[in-house]
Design an enzyme around this catalytic site. Structure first.
Site, PDB file in Angstrom:
ATOM      1  N   HIS A 188       1.322 -55.579 -73.158  1.00 35.30           N
ATOM      2  CA  HIS A 188       1.080 -54.143 -73.234  1.00 35.30           C
ATOM      3  C   HIS A 188      -0.302 -53.950 -73.839  1.00 35.30           C
ATOM      4  CE1 HIS A 188       2.048 -49.883 -74.296  1.00 35.30           C
ATOM      5  NE2 HIS A 188       1.115 -50.136 -75.177  1.00 35.30           N
ATOM      6  N   TYR A 220      10.221 -49.137 -67.507  1.00 42.62           N
ATOM      7  CA  TYR A 220       9.501 -49.991 -66.564  1.00 42.62           C
ATOM      8  C   TYR A 220       9.845 -51.447 -66.789  1.00 42.62           C
ATOM      9  CZ  TYR A 220       5.882 -52.905 -64.658  1.00 42.62           C
ATOM     10  OH  TYR A 220       5.225 -53.923 -64.000  1.00 42.62           O
ATOM     11  N   GLN A 247      11.886 -54.198 -64.234  1.00 45.21           N
ATOM     12  CA  GLN A 247      11.341 -55.485 -63.788  1.00 45.21           C
ATOM     13  C   GLN A 247      12.370 -56.606 -63.898  1.00 45.21           C
ATOM     14  OE1 GLN A 247       8.298 -55.867 -62.239  1.00 45.21           O
ATOM     15  NE2 GLN A 247       8.558 -53.653 -62.302  1.00 45.21           N
TER      16      GLN A 247
END
Length: 125
Positions: free
Chosen positions: A60, A118, A122
């Protein structure tokens, strides 16, 4: 507010991506090496890293970039250059491979819940 020769801007992006097959390989020395590599890329490209989190199975970045750089270009730089540099210097036994997918959001519209959603999505791929 930041500026280039021809513009003043305040553009911040949240960028998130994962290793191929969601392998939890971004730990210990690997995380430290990637952190250094991301900082080198940012310095060379004129990007400011406002925040960075390298977890075992995702990266991130919160970055500020000049307006001439599209979000997809930023992701391509960070993923492509980092994989090549890491694999050249350290990846003989365990090379870094990123998935093709990524998440990008602009500051003010992204919450930690969006990012978590998100990452969870995944896992099902």
């Amino acid at each position: 507010m930041r500026s280039t020769r021809h513009s003043r801007y305040n553009i911040n992006y949240h960028l998130v991506w994962i290793p191929k097959y969601r392998e939890p390989m971004l730990v210990g020395d690997a995380a430290g090496h990637l952190s250094e590599i991301f900082r080198l890329i940012a310095e060379k490209k004129g990007i400011e890293i406002l925040g960075m989190e390298i977890m075992p199975d995702y990266v991130h970045l919160f970055v500020s970039a000049p307006p001439q750089y599209s979000p997809s270009l930023l992701v391509n730089w960070f993923k492509g250059i980092s994989a090549r540099m890491y694999n050249y210097w350290y990846g003989r036994d365990a090379p870094i491979r990123w998935t093709n997918s990524y998440y990008v959001g602009t500051a003010g519209t992204v919450t930690s819940e969006t990012i978590k959603k998100y990452i969870e999505e995944q896992r099902s791929r």
